[in-house]
Design a protein around this motif. Structure first.
Motif, PDB file in Angstrom:
ATOM      1  N   GLN A 101       0.824  -1.201   0.000  1.00 26.67           N
ATOM      2  CA  GLN A 101       0.000   0.000   0.000  1.00 26.67           C
ATOM      3  C   GLN A 101       0.862   1.257   0.000  1.00 26.67           C
ATOM      4  O   GLN A 101       0.552   2.243  -0.675  1.00 26.67           O
ATOM      5  N   THR A 102       1.970   1.223   0.736  1.00 30.36           N
ATOM      6  CA  THR A 102       2.894   2.356   0.744  1.00 30.36           C
ATOM      7  C   THR A 102       3.455   2.567  -0.659  1.00 30.36           C
ATOM      8  O   THR A 102       3.552   3.707  -1.135  1.00 30.36           O
ATOM      9  N   GLY A 103       3.801   1.489  -1.334  1.00 24.68           N
ATOM     10  CA  GLY A 103       4.251   1.587  -2.722  1.00 24.68           C
ATOM     11  C   GLY A 103       3.179   2.158  -3.623  1.00 24.68           C
ATOM     12  O   GLY A 103       3.470   2.955  -4.530  1.00 24.68           O
ATOM     13  N   GLY A 104       1.928   1.790  -3.378  1.00 24.64           N
ATOM     14  CA  GLY A 104       0.813   2.335  -4.161  1.00 24.64           C
ATOM     15  C   GLY A 104       0.677   3.844  -3.994  1.00 24.64           C
ATOM     16  O   GLY A 104       0.368   4.563  -4.944  1.00 24.64           O
ATOM     17  N   ILE A 105       0.919   4.319  -2.792  1.00 21.81           N
ATOM     18  CA  ILE A 105       0.887   5.773  -2.552  1.00 21.81           C
ATOM     19  C   ILE A 105       2.011   6.450  -3.331  1.00 21.81           C
ATOM     20  O   ILE A 105       1.802   7.491  -3.962  1.00 21.81           O
ATOM     21  N   LEU A 106       3.207   5.861  -3.311  1.00 26.83           N
ATOM     22  CA  LEU A 106       4.336   6.425  -4.051  1.00 26.83           C
ATOM     23  C   LEU A 106       4.001   6.521  -5.537  1.00 26.83           C
ATOM     24  O   LEU A 106       4.217   7.562  -6.164  1.00 26.83           O
ATOM     25  N   ILE A 107       3.470   5.449  -6.094  1.00 21.95           N
ATOM     26  CA  ILE A 107       3.123   5.434  -7.518  1.00 21.95           C
ATOM     27  C   ILE A 107       2.099   6.526  -7.821  1.00 21.95           C
ATOM     28  O   ILE A 107       2.223   7.266  -8.797  1.00 21.95           O
ATOM     29  N   HIS A 108       1.093   6.656  -6.978  1.00 17.07           N
ATOM     30  CA  HIS A 108       0.075   7.694  -7.163  1.00 17.07           C
ATOM     31  C   HIS A 108       0.714   9.084  -7.129  1.00 17.07           C
ATOM     32  O   HIS A 108       0.453   9.928  -7.989  1.00 17.07           O
ATOM     33  N   GLU A 109       1.559   9.321  -6.140  1.00 13.95           N
ATOM     34  CA  GLU A 109       2.176  10.634  -5.979  1.00 13.95           C
ATOM     35  C   GLU A 109       3.182  10.957  -7.079  1.00 13.95           C
ATOM     36  O   GLU A 109       3.482  12.119  -7.326  1.00 13.95           O
ATOM     37  N   LYS A 110       3.680   9.926  -7.769  1.00 13.37           N
ATOM     38  CA  LYS A 110       4.573  10.140  -8.910  1.00 13.37           C
ATOM     39  C   LYS A 110       3.795  10.587 -10.149  1.00 13.37           C
ATOM     40  O   LYS A 110       4.385  10.885 -11.175  1.00 13.37           O
ATOM     41  N   GLY A 111       2.467  10.640 -10.049  1.00 15.50           N
ATOM     42  CA  GLY A 111       1.663  11.155 -11.148  1.00 15.50           C
ATOM     43  C   GLY A 111       0.783  10.138 -11.835  1.00 15.50           C
ATOM     44  O   GLY A 111       0.026  10.480 -12.740  1.00 15.50           O
TER      45      GLY A 111
END
Length: 150
Positions: A72-82
Motif C-alpha cells: 500500500q505504501t508503494g501504491g501511494i508512491l506510484i500515485h504521488e509520482k503522477g
C-alpha cells in the motif's frame, strides 16, 4: 517515529481504495519524489481484528499484512509520482524475508524505494522497520489498472 506528517489518513484514504480493516497505512512521514522514496507508518494496536485469532496468547502481526502495508505504501508512491488515473494492483512479491515480529504497541516504519515506475506498473524495494530493526523486506511488483479492468 517522526512527528512530521506529509500525508494524513484523510489524504491516504483519497489515494488508496482500501478501507477498514484493510487500510494499513496510517500516515506518510517522508516523500521524496525525485529519488522515488517514501516512508509511512502503521501503528499496531491490540484492537486489530487479526489478533483475536493469530496467536491470541502471544499476538504477532501476520507477516502477509506487513507485506500488504508495504505494498500500500508503494501504491501511494506510484500515485504521488503522477500515475493517478489507475490503481496499483499487486503483481509479484520476491525475496521476502521476515526477520522480527511486529507486536501490539509497535510502530512499523515502512521504507519503500521505487526501482521502476511506469504507466503500466512498477517494482519497489520495501523494508519494514520496528524499533530501528529490520522486520520484513521484499521486492514488490505492481500492475497499474483501472477499476473497470479488475
Amino acid at each position: 517515529m517522526s512527528d512530521k506528517v506529509v500525508l494524513n489518513i484523510k489524504q491516504i484514504r483519497d489515494i488508496l481504495p482500501h478501507r477498514y480493516p484493510f487500510l494499513l497505512v496510517d500516515r506518510v512521514v517522508e516523500l521524496d519524489l525525485e529519488n522515488n522514496n517514501i516512508v509511512a507508518t502503521k501503528c499496531v494496536t491490540m484492537n486489530e481484528e487479526f489478533f483475536q485469532g493469530h496467536f491470541p496468547q502471544a499476538p504477532i502481526m501476520p507477516g502477509v499484512l506487513i507485506l500488504e502495508a508495504l505494498a500500500q505504501t508503494g501504491g501511494i508512491l506510484i500515485h504521488e509520482k503522477g500515475f493517478k488515473e489507475k490503481t496499483a494492483v499487486l503483481l509479484s512479491v520476491n525475496n521476502v524475508k521476515f526477520r522480527r515480529p511486529a507486536l501490539p504497541g509497535d510502530v512499523i516504519m515502512m521504507h519503500v524505494h521505487g526501482l521502476h515506475l511506469s504507466s503500466k506498473g512498477g517494482k519497489v524495494e520495501a523494508k519494514a522497520m520496528v524499533n530501528g530493526e529490520l522486520a520484513t523486506e521484499a521486492v514488490i511488483g505492481f500492475a497499474l489498472t483501472s477499476f473497470e479492468q479488475i
